[in-house]
Design a protein around this motif. Structure first.
Motif, mmCIF file in Angstrom:
data_model
loop_
_atom_site.group_PDB
_atom_site.id
_atom_site.type_symbol
_atom_site.label_atom_id
_atom_site.label_comp_id
_atom_site.label_asym_id
_atom_site.label_seq_id
_atom_site.Cartn_x
_atom_site.Cartn_y
_atom_site.Cartn_z
ATOM 1 N N VAL A 197 -0.682 -1.732 9.816
ATOM 2 C CA VAL A 197 0.263 -1.292 8.791
ATOM 3 C C VAL A 197 1.651 -1.837 9.089
ATOM 4 N N ARG A 198 2.442 -1.949 8.042
ATOM 5 C CA ARG A 198 3.877 -2.172 8.167
ATOM 6 C C ARG A 198 4.514 -0.901 7.668
ATOM 7 N N PHE A 199 5.698 -0.609 8.166
ATOM 8 C CA PHE A 199 6.344 0.629 7.747
ATOM 9 C C PHE A 199 7.846 0.499 7.831
ATOM 10 N N GLU A 200 8.498 1.423 7.166
ATOM 11 C CA GLU A 200 9.933 1.620 7.320
ATOM 12 C C GLU A 200 10.189 3.107 7.202
ATOM 13 N N TYR A 201 11.174 3.553 7.951
ATOM 14 C CA TYR A 201 11.581 4.942 7.820
ATOM 15 C C TYR A 201 13.083 5.046 7.997
ATOM 16 N N GLU A 202 13.627 6.113 7.424
ATOM 17 C CA GLU A 202 15.062 6.359 7.509
ATOM 18 C C GLU A 202 15.292 7.702 8.171
ATOM 19 N N TRP A 203 16.405 7.774 8.883
ATOM 20 C CA TRP A 203 16.770 8.987 9.613
ATOM 21 C C TRP A 203 18.239 8.891 9.985
ATOM 22 N N HIS A 204 18.784 10.016 10.417
ATOM 23 C CA HIS A 204 20.149 9.980 10.931
ATOM 24 C C HIS A 204 20.203 10.715 12.262
ATOM 25 N N ASP A 205 21.205 10.343 13.055
ATOM 26 C CA ASP A 205 21.388 11.001 14.346
ATOM 27 C C ASP A 205 22.289 12.221 14.182
ATOM 28 N N SER A 206 22.568 12.904 15.278
ATOM 29 C CA SER A 206 23.370 14.135 15.223
ATOM 30 C C SER A 206 24.823 13.872 14.844
ATOM 31 N N ASN A 207 25.269 12.607 14.901
ATOM 32 C CA ASN A 207 26.627 12.248 14.475
ATOM 33 C C ASN A 207 26.694 11.873 12.999
ATOM 34 N N GLY A 208 25.529 11.877 12.320
ATOM 35 C CA GLY A 208 25.503 11.541 10.901
ATOM 36 C C GLY A 208 25.290 10.077 10.594
ATOM 37 N N GLN A 209 25.100 9.241 11.628
ATOM 38 C CA GLN A 209 24.835 7.816 11.401
ATOM 39 C C GLN A 209 23.397 7.647 10.916
ATOM 40 N N TRP A 210 23.236 6.979 9.771
ATOM 41 C CA TRP A 210 21.906 6.713 9.212
ATOM 42 C C TRP A 210 21.357 5.405 9.758
ATOM 43 N N TYR A 211 20.028 5.354 9.852
ATOM 44 C CA TYR A 211 19.302 4.171 10.312
ATOM 45 C C TYR A 211 18.084 3.952 9.428
ATOM 46 N N ARG A 212 17.701 2.693 9.312
ATOM 47 C CA ARG A 212 16.396 2.337 8.760
ATOM 48 C C ARG A 212 15.653 1.646 9.893
ATOM 49 N N SER A 213 14.473 2.127 10.166
ATOM 50 C CA SER A 213 13.633 1.560 11.223
ATOM 51 C C SER A 213 12.465 0.839 10.570
ATOM 52 N N TYR A 214 12.235 -0.398 11.006
ATOM 53 C CA TYR A 214 11.156 -1.223 10.480
ATOM 54 C C TYR A 214 10.141 -1.465 11.593
ATOM 55 N N GLY A 215 8.871 -1.563 11.213
ATOM 56 C CA GLY A 215 7.901 -1.855 12.252
ATOM 57 C C GLY A 215 6.518 -2.156 11.739
ATOM 58 N N ASN A 216 5.677 -2.439 12.725
ATOM 59 C CA ASN A 216 4.257 -2.707 12.515
ATOM 60 C C ASN A 216 3.475 -1.867 13.500
ATOM 61 N N GLU A 217 2.313 -1.407 13.064
ATOM 62 C CA GLU A 217 1.431 -0.642 13.936
ATOM 63 C C GLU A 217 0.033 -1.234 13.861
ATOM 64 N N LEU A 218 -0.629 -1.231 14.998
ATOM 65 C CA LEU A 218 -2.040 -1.595 15.087
ATOM 66 C C LEU A 218 -2.788 -0.354 15.521
ATOM 67 N N TRP A 219 -3.790 0.026 14.743
ATOM 68 C CA TRP A 219 -4.546 1.252 14.998
ATOM 69 C C TRP A 219 -6.002 0.916 15.278
ATOM 70 N N GLU A 220 -6.616 1.658 16.208
ATOM 71 C CA GLU A 220 -8.053 1.566 16.451
ATOM 72 C C GLU A 220 -8.625 2.978 16.440
ATOM 73 N N PHE A 221 -9.729 3.165 15.731
ATOM 74 C CA PHE A 221 -10.333 4.480 15.542
ATOM 75 C C PHE A 221 -11.680 4.576 16.242
ATOM 76 N N ASP A 222 -12.012 5.795 16.659
ATOM 77 C CA ASP A 222 -13.360 6.043 17.176
ATOM 78 C C ASP A 222 -14.287 6.343 15.992
ATOM 79 N N GLU A 223 -15.544 6.577 16.275
ATOM 80 C CA GLU A 223 -16.534 6.792 15.219
ATOM 81 C C GLU A 223 -16.310 8.097 14.450
ATOM 82 N N HIS A 224 -15.469 8.975 14.967
ATOM 83 C CA HIS A 224 -15.181 10.246 14.314
ATOM 84 C C HIS A 224 -13.911 10.192 13.469
ATOM 85 N N GLY A 225 -13.316 9.001 13.342
ATOM 86 C CA GLY A 225 -12.122 8.834 12.519
ATOM 87 C C GLY A 225 -10.827 9.213 13.208
#
Length: 137
Positions: free
Chosen positions: A87-115
């Motif tokens: 997957v590719r993703f982006e998320y937004e959040w802010h720190d305790s000082n009120g500074q906003w961020y957008r975080s971008y990334g990629n994830e690789l997932w592997e599942f067992d037979e039970h999901g």
């Protein structure tokens, strides 16, 4: 035995469903809910941090959402095979000082037979943004 549907092998529809379920769970910002999607011995790399096991995942997520306030995530299926999803993703959040961020990334997932996810490897970059530049709400 614990199961988390949909189960592998994935089709285009079930891979998309798995991604949406993950997005929904992470947007709950509830470590108890999120960690149930992972095997008890799950293996993670999140940025430069290595996490092993469901209990470490729960502790990691608790710390994460104490720092990353008003977190909002959007995931997109990139590709899949029988028991793996990227997957590719982006998320937004802010720190305790009120500074906003957008975080971008990629994830690789592997599942067992039970999901349940047994491996998660995430590469993430953060960009400081103005509140007026937010795309996710």
């Amino acid at each position: 035995m614990e199961q988390k549907h949909p189960l592998p092998p994935f089709t285009l529809d079930t891979a998309r469903q798995k991604v949406q379920l993950a997005e929904d769970a992470w947007n709950s910002r509830n470590p108890e809910i999120v960690c149930k999607a992972y095997t008890t011995d799950t293996e993670w790399r999140n940025r430069a941090e290595f996490i092993n096991g469901r209990e470490e995942v729960k502790a990691f997520l608790t710390r994460k959402w104490e720092k990353e306030l008003d977190y909002k995530l959007k995931k997109e299926l990139w590709s899949f095979t029988e028991n793996r999803i990227a997957v590719r993703f982006e998320y937004e959040w802010h720190d305790s000082n009120g500074q906003w961020y957008r975080s971008y990334g990629n994830e690789l997932w592997e599942f067992d037979e039970h999901g349940l996810m047994r491996k998660r490897y995430a590469s993430i970059n953060d960009v400081a943004i103005e509140m007026s530049d937010r795309k996710l709400s």
